[in-house]
Design an enzyme around this catalytic site. Structure first.
Site, PDB file in Angstrom:
ATOM      1  N   SER A 123      17.490  44.891  -5.307  1.00  0.00           N
ATOM      2  CA  SER A 123      18.884  45.348  -5.397  1.00  0.00           C
ATOM      3  C   SER A 123      19.226  45.680  -6.842  1.00  0.00           C
ATOM      4  O   SER A 123      20.064  46.543  -7.112  1.00  0.00           O
ATOM      5  CB  SER A 123      19.830  44.267  -4.883  1.00  0.00           C
ATOM      6  OG  SER A 123      19.452  43.910  -3.574  1.00  0.00           O
ATOM      7  N   GLY A 168      13.218  46.893   1.506  1.00  0.00           N
ATOM      8  CA  GLY A 168      12.525  45.599   1.444  1.00  0.00           C
ATOM      9  C   GLY A 168      13.195  44.584   2.370  1.00  0.00           C
ATOM     10  O   GLY A 168      12.532  43.865   3.122  1.00  0.00           O
ATOM     11  N   HIS A 169      14.533  44.545   2.328  1.00  0.00           N
ATOM     12  CA  HIS A 169      15.261  43.635   3.227  1.00  0.00           C
ATOM     13  C   HIS A 169      15.028  44.027   4.689  1.00  0.00           C
ATOM     14  O   HIS A 169      14.878  43.172   5.561  1.00  0.00           O
ATOM     15  CB  HIS A 169      16.769  43.706   2.958  1.00  0.00           C
ATOM     16  CG  HIS A 169      17.193  43.169   1.633  1.00  0.00           C
ATOM     17  ND1 HIS A 169      17.696  43.979   0.638  1.00  0.00           N
ATOM     18  CD2 HIS A 169      17.195  41.910   1.135  1.00  0.00           C
ATOM     19  CE1 HIS A 169      18.009  43.236  -0.406  1.00  0.00           C
ATOM     20  NE2 HIS A 169      17.707  41.982  -0.145  1.00  0.00           N
ATOM     21  N   GLY A 212      11.034  37.170   1.119  1.00  0.00           N
ATOM     22  CA  GLY A 212      10.120  38.136   0.509  1.00  0.00           C
ATOM     23  C   GLY A 212       9.226  37.458  -0.532  1.00  0.00           C
ATOM     24  O   GLY A 212       9.667  36.573  -1.262  1.00  0.00           O
ATOM     25  N   ALA A 254      23.504  44.274  -0.614  1.00  0.00           N
ATOM     26  CA  ALA A 254      22.909  45.397  -1.360  1.00  0.00           C
ATOM     27  C   ALA A 254      21.518  45.668  -0.781  1.00  0.00           C
ATOM     28  O   ALA A 254      20.518  45.715  -1.496  1.00  0.00           O
ATOM     29  CB  ALA A 254      22.857  45.125  -2.859  1.00  0.00           C
ATOM     30  N   GLN A 284      23.880  30.396  -8.165  1.00  0.00           N
ATOM     31  CA  GLN A 284      22.569  30.724  -8.732  1.00  0.00           C
ATOM     32  C   GLN A 284      22.658  31.686  -9.920  1.00  0.00           C
ATOM     33  O   GLN A 284      21.630  32.162 -10.393  1.00  0.00           O
ATOM     34  CB  GLN A 284      21.620  31.239  -7.654  1.00  0.00           C
ATOM     35  CG  GLN A 284      21.980  32.566  -7.047  1.00  0.00           C
ATOM     36  CD  GLN A 284      21.142  32.871  -5.798  1.00  0.00           C
ATOM     37  OE1 GLN A 284      21.338  32.278  -4.749  1.00  0.00           O
ATOM     38  NE2 GLN A 284      20.203  33.795  -5.917  1.00  0.00           N
ATOM     39  N   HIS A 327      18.131  46.980   0.873  1.00  0.00           N
ATOM     40  CA  HIS A 327      17.224  48.125   0.703  1.00  0.00           C
ATOM     41  C   HIS A 327      16.101  47.961   1.727  1.00  0.00           C
ATOM     42  O   HIS A 327      16.101  47.001   2.525  1.00  0.00           O
ATOM     43  CB  HIS A 327      16.700  48.192  -0.734  1.00  0.00           C
ATOM     44  CG  HIS A 327      16.178  46.870  -1.239  1.00  0.00           C
ATOM     45  ND1 HIS A 327      15.045  46.272  -0.736  1.00  0.00           N
ATOM     46  CD2 HIS A 327      16.672  46.019  -2.178  1.00  0.00           C
ATOM     47  CE1 HIS A 327      14.844  45.131  -1.359  1.00  0.00           C
ATOM     48  NE2 HIS A 327      15.817  44.941  -2.225  1.00  0.00           N
TER      49      HIS A 327
HETATM   50  O1  PAF Z   1      16.670  36.101  -2.692  1.00  0.00           O
HETATM   51  C1  PAF Z   1      17.906  36.158  -2.550  1.00  0.00           C
HETATM   52  O2  PAF Z   1      18.478  37.204  -2.232  1.00  0.00           O
HETATM   53  C2  PAF Z   1      18.732  34.905  -2.796  1.00  0.00           C
HETATM   54  O3  PAF Z   1      18.182  34.121  -3.820  1.00  0.00           O
HETATM   55  C3  PAF Z   1      18.947  34.072  -1.520  1.00  0.00           C
HETATM   56  C4  PAF Z   1      17.653  33.543  -0.979  1.00  0.00           C
HETATM   57  C5  PAF Z   1      19.648  34.918  -0.458  1.00  0.00           C
HETATM   58  C6  PAF Z   1      19.845  32.857  -1.821  1.00  0.00           C
HETATM   59  O4  PAF Z   1      21.096  33.243  -2.301  1.00  0.00           O
END
Ligand code: PAF
Length: 283
Positions: free
Chosen positions: A191, A40-41, A152, A36, A65, A38
Site C-alpha cells: 500500500s 497482493g491483498h 503475506g 488500501a 502499530q 492491491h
Molecule cells: O500487515 C498489515 O496490514 C497489518 O500489520 C495488520 C496485520 C493488518 C495488523 O494491523
C-alpha cells in the site's frame, strides 16, 4: 452481479453475522488488512477462499502499530475502492471496526511479543511495531474466531511473530503464509508504494534485483558476508537509505554465517525518498 459484502463496524453486530455462518457449520478464514487494497491483498483473499467456506476481510488502520512520527494520519484510506475490489472477489463479510470499537476508552492491555519480534530486524527501527500488531491481531482473532488466517510473506517477520503468538497462546486457528505478489518489474506490492514519486518508483525494483542476485550468489557458494556487503553497497549506491539487509535463518530469524545455518532468507528494509520499503526472498 456479485453481492456487496456485509460490512460490520461494531462487535455485537459482527458476532451476530458470524453466528449465522457458524450455525450452518461453515468454516471461516480471516484476512487482516489495513485497507488500501492491491493485488497482493486480493491474492490473500483468493487463498482464503480455498481454505474456508466463508471469507472475512478486516480493514482497520491500527494506530497502535504506528509511532507518533510515522505515517498513521497519511496512510492511504480507500474504503470505497476496497469495497469494490472485495465485492468483485465475492468476499462474505468486511469487518471495519471504528477506532472506539477496537480501543474503547480505558483500553489498557497489550500483548508483548518476544522471540521473532526481537530478531533485530524491523524491531530495531520500529520498536513499537510488533506490540501494536500482536495486540490488534490477537483482538481480531478473538473477535472473528476464524479457523484459518492468511498473512503475506512480504511482512516476513510479522508472519513469524503472529505464528509464534498463535502457538504460544494456544489460539485455535491455523496461520497460513502466502507468497509475495510483485509488479512486473519485481517490486513487491505494498500500500505504501502509492507514496513513491515517479523517479523513486523507477529505482524501487532494484531492491528485488539485488536480493535475487545475492540469493543466487549465496546458492552458488560465495561467502555470505561478502555477498551481503556488496549487496548493501549496491542498494546504497542506488540512492536508498538502508536500514538493514541481512541473511537470516528462515525459520528462527537467527543470524547466519554459512548456508549450513539454513534454510536461509534475505530480508531488507530501505528508504527511497520518504518511503520505507521492506522485502525478503528465500535463498
Ligand atoms: O500487515 C498489515 O496490514 C497489518 O500489520 C495488520 C496485520 C493488518 C495488523 O494491523
Amino acid at each position: 452481479m456479485p453481492r456487496r459484502p456485509d460490512v460490520q463496524r461494531s462487535i455485537p453486530t459482527l458476532r451476530k453475522a458470524l453466528a449465522q455462518f457458524r450455525r450452518r457449520g461453515e468454516t471461516i478464514a480471516l484476512v487482516p488488512t489495513m485497507g488500501a487494497l492491491h493485488d497482493g491483498h486480493l491474492a490473500l483473499v483468493r487463498l482464503a477462499q480455498k481454505r474456508a467456506r466463508r471469507v472475512v476481510v478486516s480493514i482497520f488502520v491500527n494506530p497502535a502499530q504506528f509511532a507518533p512520527i510515522e505515517d498513521f494520519s497519511k496512510y492511504p484510506r480507500t474504503f470505497a475502492q476496497d469495497m469494490a475490489a472485495l465485492t468483485a472477489e465475492g468476499v462474505d463479510l468486511v469487518w471495519a471496526p471504528t477506532e472506539k470499537a477496537m480501543y474503547p476508552e480505558g483500553f489498557a492491555t497489550r500483548i508483548a511479543p518476544a522471540g521473532p519480534a526481537n530478531a533485530g530486524l524491523e524491531d530495531r527501527f520500529r520498536p513499537h511495531f510488533f506490540g501494536g500488531v500482536a495486540t490488534v491481531v490477537a483482538k481480531l482473532f478473538l473477535q472473528v474466531a476464524p479457523d484459518v488466517t492468511i498473512f503475506g510473506q512480504k511482512d516476513y517477520q510479522q508472519l513469524k511473530v503472529v505464528t509464534q503468538m498463535v502457538r504460544d497462546l494456544d489460539m485455535p486457528l491455523k496461520v497460513v503464509g502466502a507468497p509475495t505478489i510483485r509488479e512486473k518489474d519485481g517490486l513487491a506490492m505494498s500500500s505504501r508504494n502509492a507514496y513513491l514519486s515517479a523517479e523513486n518508483r523507477r529505482i524501487a525494483p532494484l531492491l528485488h534485483r539485488v536480493m535475487k542476485d545475492c540469493a543466487g550468489k549465496i546458492k552458488s557458494g560465495e561467502p555470505i558476508a561478502r555477498v551481503m556487503t556488496n549487496g548493501s553497497a549496491a542498494i546504497t549506491n542506488a540512492g536508498f537509505g538502508l536500514d538493514y539487509f541481512e541473511a537470516r535463518n528462515a525459520d528462527t530469524l537467527a543470524p547466519v554465517t554459512s548456508v549450513k545455518d539454513g534454510p536461509l532468507r534475505l530480508l531488507v528494509a530501505a528508504k527511497i525518498g520518504q518511503t520505507r520499503l521492506i522485502d525478503n526472498i528465500a535463498v
